[in-house]
Design an enzyme around this catalytic site. Structure first.
Site, PDB file in Angstrom:
ATOM      1  N   SER A  59      97.188  15.024  60.292  1.00 20.18           N
ATOM      2  CA  SER A  59      97.968  16.190  58.933  1.00 20.18           C
ATOM      3  C   SER A  59      96.260  16.901  58.416  1.00 20.18           C
ATOM      4  CB  SER A  59      98.981  15.377  58.543  1.00 20.18           C
ATOM      5  OG  SER A  59      99.622  14.966  58.112  1.00 20.18           O
TER       6      SER A  59
HETATM    7  N1  SAH Z   1     100.270   9.853  59.852  1.00 24.63           N
HETATM    8  C1  SAH Z   1      99.771  10.470  60.963  1.00 24.63           C
HETATM    9  C2  SAH Z   1     100.893  11.778  60.448  1.00 24.63           C
HETATM   10  C3  SAH Z   1     100.935  11.895  62.578  1.00 24.63           C
HETATM   11  S1  SAH Z   1     102.346  13.261  62.565  1.00 24.63           S
HETATM   12  C4  SAH Z   1      98.583  10.851  60.901  1.00 24.63           C
HETATM   13  O1  SAH Z   1      97.463  10.230  60.439  1.00 24.63           O
HETATM   14  O2  SAH Z   1      97.783  11.212  61.921  1.00 24.63           O
HETATM   15  C5  SAH Z   1     103.587  12.539  62.151  1.00 24.63           C
HETATM   16  C6  SAH Z   1     103.501  11.428  63.005  1.00 24.63           C
HETATM   17  O3  SAH Z   1     105.750  11.368  62.412  1.00 24.63           O
HETATM   18  C7  SAH Z   1     104.457  11.874  64.497  1.00 24.63           C
HETATM   19  O4  SAH Z   1     103.362  10.825  65.250  1.00 24.63           O
HETATM   20  C8  SAH Z   1     106.226  11.400  65.007  1.00 24.63           C
HETATM   21  O5  SAH Z   1     106.110  10.790  66.304  1.00 24.63           O
HETATM   22  C9  SAH Z   1     105.848  10.366  63.964  1.00 24.63           C
HETATM   23  N2  SAH Z   1     107.817  10.280  63.458  1.00 24.63           N
HETATM   24  C10 SAH Z   1     108.768  10.965  63.574  1.00 24.63           C
HETATM   25  N3  SAH Z   1     109.688  10.773  63.805  1.00 24.63           N
HETATM   26  C11 SAH Z   1     109.413   9.286  62.969  1.00 24.63           C
HETATM   27  C12 SAH Z   1     110.583   8.754  63.244  1.00 24.63           C
HETATM   28  N4  SAH Z   1     111.614   8.056  62.916  1.00 24.63           N
HETATM   29  N5  SAH Z   1     109.327   7.108  62.661  1.00 24.63           N
HETATM   30  C13 SAH Z   1     108.469   6.850  63.300  1.00 24.63           C
HETATM   31  N6  SAH Z   1     107.572   7.895  63.330  1.00 24.63           N
HETATM   32  C14 SAH Z   1     107.895   8.685  63.594  1.00 24.63           C
END
Ligand code: SAH
Length: 212
Positions: A59
């Site tokens: 993000s």
């Molecule tokens: N907090 C992360 C943001 C990554 S983007 C960072 O600091 O890099 C969001 C992530 O949520 C993605 O990797 C995606 O695979 C995951 N995601 C989407 N739906 C999800 C779910 N139901 N449970 C767990 N992870 C999920």
């Protein structure tokens, strides 16, 4: 490395309204470039989301700082994060003294970030599963932070929140979301604040978007 770039990022975050000194210090100390592909290291401290592979993104720093400032974790707080991704947000929460539990649904990302945490020596509990169901074993949590955007607020997450705890989750359509900030005031009562205009990758799961 990149100390000057990090200091410039802190100035940008301050200009955009991040005032919490502990949060700003965490952004100065935690090295974002460690969480993104090598080829993008030169962009690590620009205030933008970046690709981390598997169709996912780390993000935008402002968004991470905003959610962290709203959460304002105190030492020893138990925090559940949904969407581990690169691990950057988990490490910031850990740096602020929280006991962090984080769930990622993508198995490749889960493995890669587990290995990174082992290498860097972080004790953060990771799990590969559907985060819309929460992580009941360690509930209740003082805070739950969802870093992917869903169509609604998963009921399991509301249930797994401790009294007084905060749930922060982007809710909207697949393109843009509003940040919902819920504070648990009773068994099933919440005080809600809504902040517009965020854009996250989709939260996919039983209480999220369905694939296909
Ligand atoms: N907090 C992360 C943001 C990554 S983007 C960072 O600091 O890099 C969001 C992530 O949520 C993605 O990797 C995606 O695979 C995951 N995601 C989407 N739906 C999800 C779910 N139901 N449970 C767990 N992870 C999920």
């Amino acid at each position: 490395m990149y100390e000057k770039e990090r200091q410039e990022l802190i100035l940008t975050l301050k200009e955009k309204g991040i005032t919490n000194e502990r949060v700003l210090k965490a952004f100065l100390e935690v090295e974002r470039h460690l969480f993104i592909p090598q080829a993008l290291h030169g962009h690590a401290y620009v205030d933008n989301a970046l690709p981390i592979g598997f169709d996912q993104t780390i993000s935008q720093p402002y968004t991470v700082a905003f959610m962290t400032q709203v959460m304002n974790p105190q030492s020893g707080d138990k925090i559940l994060e949904i969407g581990t991704g690169s691990g950057y947000q988990s490490v910031l929460l850990h740096y602020l003294g929280a006991k962090v539990y984080s769930i990622e649904r993508n198995h490749d990302l889960y493995l890669r970030t587990s290995q990174l945490f082992d290498k860097l020596g972080y004790r953060i509990a990771l799990r590969c599963s559907d985060g819309t169901l929460g992580w009941n074993e360690f509930a209740p949590y003082n805070g739950i932070l969802v870093t992917a955007g869903g169509p609604e607020i998963p009921t399991n997450l509301k249930k797994q929140l401790a009294p007084g705890g905060k749930l922060i989750i982007p809710v909207g359509d697949r393109k843009s979301q509003q940040m919902h900030i819920l504070q648990k005031t009773g068994e099933d009562s919440f005080k809600t604040t809504i902040v517009p205009d965020f854009s996250f990758v989709p939260l996919i799961g039983r209480e999220g978007w369905k694939i296909g």
